[in-house]
Write a protein that holds these residues in place. Structure first.
Motif, mmCIF file in Angstrom:
data_model
loop_
_atom_site.group_PDB
_atom_site.id
_atom_site.type_symbol
_atom_site.label_atom_id
_atom_site.label_comp_id
_atom_site.label_asym_id
_atom_site.label_seq_id
_atom_site.Cartn_x
_atom_site.Cartn_y
_atom_site.Cartn_z
ATOM 1 N N MET A 133 0.693 -1.359 -0.031
ATOM 2 C CA MET A 133 0.044 -0.016 -0.016
ATOM 3 C C MET A 133 0.666 1.344 0.051
ATOM 4 O O MET A 133 2.061 1.124 0.539
ATOM 5 N N PRO A 134 0.022 2.346 -0.459
ATOM 6 C CA PRO A 134 1.070 3.452 -0.385
ATOM 7 C C PRO A 134 1.266 4.201 0.989
ATOM 8 O O PRO A 134 0.738 3.541 1.908
ATOM 9 N N VAL A 135 1.977 4.994 1.274
ATOM 10 C CA VAL A 135 2.133 5.707 2.450
ATOM 11 C C VAL A 135 2.696 4.858 3.503
ATOM 12 O O VAL A 135 3.887 4.930 3.900
ATOM 13 N N MET A 136 1.746 4.122 4.173
ATOM 14 C CA MET A 136 2.360 3.084 5.056
ATOM 15 C C MET A 136 1.930 1.723 4.472
ATOM 16 O O MET A 136 0.753 1.292 4.374
ATOM 17 N N ASP A 137 2.885 0.822 4.445
ATOM 18 C CA ASP A 137 2.357 -0.596 3.795
ATOM 19 C C ASP A 137 2.082 -1.456 4.976
ATOM 20 O O ASP A 137 2.010 -1.182 6.125
#
Lengths: 136, 364
Positions: free
Chosen positions: A63-67
């Protein structure tokens, strides 16, 4: 009625998971988070409010930002403070054994589900989650 | 401690006389005058066979003859200058015609007005072999990392849309409601496009890795930058971005034009994409020379990024660090692949909410 959090950035997969959950014959309340940061922020802000916490989390890894991995690192620290017992599943399209092994190092992860989700398994998971997961 | 033992101990600490390189003495014209037992051991000939012969024709392969003669001629002109200021690595051959690598230094001496050359030679075959093995190990481990990355990409980025498609098809087949079927079918298109895009990026990145013979040209960086800005005109106008470019320190780069354009385009469009809503975007693009190498930098005053968290997967495929509708996480992966395929490197510096700078060092 179970509350389920879908933490996944792929709108199509979220849509499909909704269909699966509903066709699994269970009534659930589903909340979506398109990355780990959004989900962890919500859990942080509602740690003391079991009525807002989910019974089950389906967590994607990429996932973007925080996987998903970064989410797990923070979730492990947060989990003891949550006023509700939550069952967490990784749901990933990855078939890499390396990631499955890595998931095992997190005790908070109940299982590693490889996409596509199967209806029977989803029904099983929802029915198996305790009804009164409230923690004192 | 006896003095003898002390000496032994010292001998262990310092190189012994046997460790000194083999020495051959030549006259001013390069004819062998003295041939040591070490030389016999290394090259196979005994004194009688080589004394009086021209040095280069004896131990140097033909490809080095002209260079050696030039060297001697320069000695003759300048008389006392060092022939070779430092040892060179060169190939030599012995009596059995087998070539091997040596390190050779030549010092000129003048004794009673007569010119001599002293050659110091050591066999570096083993060192070379160790070095080439090390390079091989490094190469293999790099390739292994790339392979693992590639497996992860296939396992995740390609599999994800496939899974979506198969689930959609399942639902379409099972649904008895034409309206629902139609709605489900409409969801296939974006998944297919996603699969297509991922597939194309993958193929392109493999081509970059294999395309070792891509043509390079002298490129006017300013000109390439102009094309880049033309391509991004709409975004620049919309954001009222201010772009500063200065290539005066290194205006020309020898590089595949397609790659340079792609690198500039990706970095500048990244800066535009991740601008801060709080301020007018300012993007500075320039080249400098560092130790003779050209370093391109693209700096912005945008959102920035927390490198403590993301340094490890900054250039990985499919990594996205900000919520942006068009972020797919391919750009930096491709940029890095292109740069590394040409022997260069890329790195990033960033402060959250202050800005990001990318640096690209090109191999000469």
């Amino acid at each position: 009625m179970k509350s389920i959090f879908l933490v996944d950035d792929d709108p199509i997969f979220v849509f499909l998971t909704r269909m699966i959950i509903s066709s699994a014959g269970t009534t659930s309340e589903i909340s979506e988070f398109s990355d780990g940061q959004m989900a962890i922020d919500f859990l942080n802000n509602n740690a003391n409010s079991p009525e807002f916490l989910p019974d089950i989390i389906f967590l994607d890894l990429s996932m973007p930002v925080m996987d998903g991995w970064e989410f797990l690192k923070e979730y492990v620290l947060l989990e003891p403070r949550l006023k509700k017992r939550i069952t967490l599943y990784i749901v990933s399209s990855s078939i890499s054994p390396h990631e499955v092994e890595r998931a095992k190092t997190f005790q908070v992860v109940s299982d590693f589900l490889i996409k596509p989700l199967e209806e029977e398994r989803v029904a099983e998971i929802i029915n198996a989650s305790p009804d009164a997961g409230r923690r004192l | 401690m006896s003095s003898q033992r002390k000496l032994n101990k010292d001998n262990k600490r310092h190189p012994g006389i046997d460790d000194l390189p083999l020495t051959i003495v030549l006259d001013g014209e390069g004819v062998i005058l003295q041939w040591s037992s070490k030389a016999r051991a290394m090259f196979g000939w005994n004194n009688r066979e080589v004394i009086g012969l021209p040095f280069h024709k004896t131990i140097l392969p033909e490809k080095h003859h002209i260079d050696f003669l030039k060297l001697l001629a320069s000695y003759e002109r300048s008389s006392t200058e060092h022939l070779l200021h430092r040892a060179i690595e060169i190939s030599a051959c012995g009596k059995d015609h087998a070539e091997f690598d040596i390190s050779m230094g030549i010092s000129p001496v003048i004794i009673s007005g007569e010119r001599f050359c002293i050659c110091y030679i050591s066999d570096i075959t083993e060192r070379k072999m160790v070095a080439s093995k090390m390079t091989l190990v490094k190469q293999l481990s790099e390739q292994n990392t790339q392979l693992i990355d590639f497996c992860n990409i296939v396992s995740h980025n390609l599999r994800a849309p496939l899974v979506n498609m198969s689930m959609l098809v399942d639902f379409i087949e099972r649904s008895g409601d034409p309206g629902e079927q139609k709605m489900l079918i409409s969801k296939l298109r974006p998944v297919l496009e996603n699969l297509h895009a991922t597939f194309n990026e993958l193929v392109e990145s493999i081509q970059i890795k294999q395309n070792l013979e891509i043509e390079v040209e002298d490129i006017q960086i300013q000109e390439c930058m102009r094309r880049t800005l033309d391509g991004l005109q709409a975004e620049i106008v919309k954001l009222r971005a201010h772009i500063k470019a200065d290539f005066s320190e290194a205006p020309v780069l020898r590089y595949p034009p397609k790659y340079l354009y792609s690198i500039l385009h990706n970095l500048v469009s990244n800066s535009l994409k991740y601008h801060s809503p709080k301020r007018q975007p300012v993007i500075t693009v320039k080249t400098v020379k560092v130790d003779g190498r050209i370093v391109l930098s693209v700096s912005d005053n945008g959102l920035g990024i927390d490198l403590n968290k993301h340094r490890h997967n900054f250039f990985k495929i499919g990594k996205v660090f900000h919520r942006h509708p068009h972020a797919k996480g391919f750009g930096l992966f491709m940029t890095k692949t292109q740069i590394e395929a040409m022997g260069g490197r890329i790195w990033v510096e960033s402060v959250p909410d202050e800005g990001t700078s990318f640096f690209v060092e090109f191999k000469n």
